[in-house]
Design an enzyme around this catalytic site. Structure first.
Site, PDB file in Angstrom:
ATOM      1  N   ASP A 183       0.852  -1.187   0.000  1.00 16.18           N
ATOM      2  CA  ASP A 183       0.000   0.000   0.000  1.00 16.18           C
ATOM      3  C   ASP A 183       0.886   1.234   0.000  1.00 16.18           C
ATOM      4  OD1 ASP A 183      -2.121   1.628  -0.055  1.00 16.18           O
ATOM      5  OD2 ASP A 183      -2.929   1.093   1.903  1.00 16.18           O
ATOM      6  N   HIS A 216      -7.886   0.947   7.606  1.00 13.56           N
ATOM      7  CA  HIS A 216      -8.161   2.309   7.142  1.00 13.56           C
ATOM      8  C   HIS A 216      -9.462   2.848   7.748  1.00 13.56           C
ATOM      9  CE1 HIS A 216      -5.395   1.490   3.489  1.00 13.56           C
ATOM     10  NE2 HIS A 216      -4.742   1.681   4.612  1.00 13.56           N
ATOM     11  N   PHE A 217      -9.501   4.160   7.947  1.00  7.18           N
ATOM     12  CA  PHE A 217     -10.667   4.720   8.619  1.00  7.18           C
ATOM     13  C   PHE A 217     -10.815   6.213   8.391  1.00  7.18           C
ATOM     14  CE2 PHE A 217      -7.239   5.130  11.794  1.00  7.18           C
ATOM     15  CZ  PHE A 217      -7.317   6.489  12.054  1.00  7.18           C
ATOM     16  N   LEU A 218     -11.962   6.702   8.797  1.00  4.17           N
ATOM     17  CA  LEU A 218     -12.222   8.136   8.877  1.00  4.17           C
ATOM     18  C   LEU A 218     -12.746   8.384  10.284  1.00  4.17           C
ATOM     19  CD1 LEU A 218     -12.819  10.955   7.494  1.00  4.17           C
ATOM     20  CD2 LEU A 218     -15.062  10.048   6.978  1.00  4.17           C
ATOM     21  N   GLY A 263      -4.162   6.031  16.477  1.00  4.16           N
ATOM     22  CA  GLY A 263      -4.237   4.905  17.399  1.00  4.16           C
ATOM     23  C   GLY A 263      -5.055   3.808  16.756  1.00  4.16           C
ATOM     24  N   SER A 264      -5.251   2.720  17.462  1.00  5.16           N
ATOM     25  CA  SER A 264      -6.145   1.696  16.938  1.00  5.16           C
ATOM     26  C   SER A 264      -7.574   2.199  17.106  1.00  5.16           C
ATOM     27  CB  SER A 264      -5.935   0.387  17.695  1.00  5.16           C
ATOM     28  OG  SER A 264      -6.040   0.622  19.078  1.00  5.16           O
ATOM     29  N   HIS A 299       4.386   5.026  13.194  1.00  7.07           N
ATOM     30  CA  HIS A 299       3.229   5.340  12.343  1.00  7.07           C
ATOM     31  C   HIS A 299       1.906   4.953  12.990  1.00  7.07           C
ATOM     32  CE1 HIS A 299       2.788   1.120  11.604  1.00  7.07           C
ATOM     33  NE2 HIS A 299       1.934   1.269  10.621  1.00  7.07           N
TER      34      HIS A 299
END
Lengths: 135, 471
Positions: B91, B200-202, B369-370, B394
């Site tokens: 990625d 991946h997130f928002l 973070g997670s 990261h």
């Protein structure tokens, strides 16, 4: 057993088995399908003919599985199963059955096939393939 | 194992066959989890690559990857060194963008459900939710070479200040779309402006604590303020670029002498080395563009809900990238090829690569973070340039496998727990929630504490989620 998933910190690792090269490749494709959409049943509505070539069994398997990921993302084709498969001199010809991916709800993204810890070999009388998928 | 403690939070190992030592930055607690998988074996393999300088480095969030570990940093001599797609990751430019708003936590709390529903509806996430954009092949070429800048200036999605506040100003100049295969383009063209799945997130967050008032002020961050974090990458296009060049390099150079087939590489100045770099830059630009489009849609949606909202980019950092940078190695300034795989650049004050607004302070470093836990905003330091090739962590870094997480954690329970903490969450499936459960990751507070102690970046603010959207 056709295949089994193994522990890996971040990615998906599996081993597939078969009585010959064709079967171990077919079962690897099944494992990839399960990694993408769990045990969901996919209709065999369409067919795809594919041909891939490699320099050894590992690169051939890499390309074969990559083709399945490619068809999913570029052509919206989600594999149901490998209908026919023939391997000769590291050249693989197969017919895949499957359906329009966007008609299904699934949620595992397989980014890529990797060479990490990959092997394809005959152990005693059985062919075994090991693959780590980047997810 | 011959791991030697060098100083607090710093361990080293050197064995025959390695060109340089492998160094691990970790607290005792973190080291225990790092030693559980193949991280150390993998970083030792990296230390065997030709032209590697000083040491191969594993950061406190390191975990087993393929070829290079995730949380791995390696610098190479420009003439004797190599460039490796596996050292960047599939990625390419998986990256994080932080937006700041003029909203307060309370504003979101009043409309939390609406915010989660509308953002989820508007911004495609997960698998199979394709792009809402229809672009031509020519436009795709322009995006691959123009990155976020092209999206702002030509497609009118965003403002100039957006890309000026990004690493590389949102565009890697050495990109060449001709070095990207048809297959890669076919995979990527329908995915522009999508978040994808996996980690991946928002997130819509609020600033929960400030550690450094002065730096926070320079970044435009204050307590209680609402921020938005976007984490995604170059999608199928980048994955295919990596895969294509791994196969081409293997054909050209063979893999017999490599400790791990996934470490395939090419000399930096070889034809394939150069081609890969140009294609990687193009994929990186796709990722910059991707987040710019998502930013534009976030703005459109939030303006509808909060008519007076103002949203600005704080910064955008790359996590999976190779770059040519000038750094001081053994007392001498020289150009190097740096690989950061699951690592963030963390330049201190004065570097020309940092946007003018932050140049006197150091670059913003964004560490997600997670899911459901805090994220951190830090600032880059001179120390990082001295000891970690201008790099820091990261993220939290995984400790448990996805299958382990699935066995022990139920997505429904995660949602319930998050709801009880006041977080609204919407995900593609229960399974993806369980796989990304906080328990499957290292403790982000511990990781942030260790990098702060090491001095390779300093804590500025902690951000806590209010709304989480996952693929």
């Amino acid at each position: 057993m056709k295949f089994k998933f193994l522990e890996h910190t971040a990615d998906v690792k599996f081993q597939a088995f078969g009585k010959n090269e064709e079967e171990v490749f077919e079962n690897s494709a099944d494992a990839l399908k399960e990694a993408i959409c769990d045990k969901k049943k996919i209709k065999a509505a369409e067919k795809k003919d594919i041909t891939v070539e490699g320099g050894d069994y590992e690169s051939l398997l890499y390309k074969f599985l990559e083709e399945i990921i490619y068809l999913l993302e570029a052509e919206d084709f989600l594999i149901s199963k490998v209908k026919e498969i023939k391997i000769k001199n590291f050249r693989l010809k197969a017919v895949l059955s499957g359906d329009k991916a966007s008609d299904y709800n699934f949620n595992n993204e397989v980014k890529a096939v990797t060479y990490n810890e990959m092997f394809v070999k005959k152990i005693k009388n059985e062919w075994v393939a090991q693959v780590v998928l980047d997810v | 194992m011959g791991l030697k403690k060098i100083s607090d939070n710093t361990y080293e190992i050197f064995e025959e066959g390695m060109n340089v030592p492998a160094r691990i930055f970790a607290s005792k607690k973190i080291l225990e989890s790092v030693e559980k998988d193949r991280t150390i074996e993998q970083i030792k393999n990296v230390a065997k690559l030709p032209g590697i300088l000083k040491y191969a480095l594993a950061l406190p969030d390191a975990h087993q990857g393929y070829g290079f570990p995730i949380g791995g940093v390696a610098a190479f001599d420009m003439d004797k060194g190599i460039i490796s797609p596996g050292g960047v990751g599939y990625d390419i430019n998986c990256s994080v963008r932080l937006l700041k708003t003029n909203l307060k936590k309370e504003d979101i709390l009043k409309k939390q459900k609406e915010v989660v529903e509308e953002l989820y509806r508007k911004i495609p996430s997960g698998v199979g939710r394709g792009s809402r954009l229809q672009i031509t092949r020519k436009e795709l070429n322009n995006i691959l070479e123009g990155g976020a800048k092209y999206i702002v200036e030509k497609m009118k999605m965003g403002k100039t200040e957006d890309y000026l506040h990004m690493e590389e100003e949102g565009c890697m100049e050495d990109a060449d779309s001709k070095k990207v295969s048809e297959r890669a383009m076919n995979r990527g063209i329908g995915q522009l402006g999508t978040i994808g799945a996996g980690n991946h997130f928002l997130e819509v967050q609020y600033v929960d604590e400030i550690f450094d008032e002065k730096v926070a002020k320079s970044f435009g961050i204050k307590k209680g303020q609402v921020t938005i974090m976007i984490h995604c990458g170059s999608r199928g296009l980048g994955h295919q670029v990596a895969s294509d060049y791994i196969q081409m390099m293997e054909k050209e150079y063979g893999f017999q002498n490599l400790p791990d087939r996934e470490l395939i590489n090419a000399p930096i100045k070889s034809r394939l080395g150069k081609d890969y770099y140009s294609a990687m830059c193009a994929a990186a630009n796709f990722a910059f563009a991707n987040k710019q489009i998502i930013t534009h849609w976030v703005r459109e949606e939030l303006v509808r809900i909060f008519p007076k909202v103002k949203i600005d980019v704080v910064y955008d950092v790359c996590h999976n990238i190779a770059k040519f940078e000038e750094q001081i190695i053994d007392g001498k300034k020289r150009k190097i090829c740096i690989h950061r795989k699951g690592a963030t650049r963390a330049f201190g004050p004065g570097r020309k690569e940092i946007p003018e607004a932050y140049r006197k302070i150091g670059q913003p470093v964004i560490i997600p973070g997670s899911m459901g836990t805090a994220s951190y905003l830090l600032v880059g330091t001179k120390k990082s340039e001295e000891i970690s090739f201008g790099s820091t962590v990261h993220g939290a870094g995984r400790v448990a496998s996805r299958s382990e997480a699935l066995r022990e954690i139920k997505g429904e329970d995660i949602k319930k727990e998050m709801n009880e903490e006041g977080i609204e969450v919407k995900a593609g499936s229960w399974k993806s929630l369980a796989e990304e459960a906080p328990e499957a990751y290292k403790d982000i507070d511990e990781v942030a504490r260790v990098v702060d102690e090491l001095g390779i970046s300093k804590k500025v603010a902690r951000l806590k989620p209010l709304v989480v959207i996952k693929g």
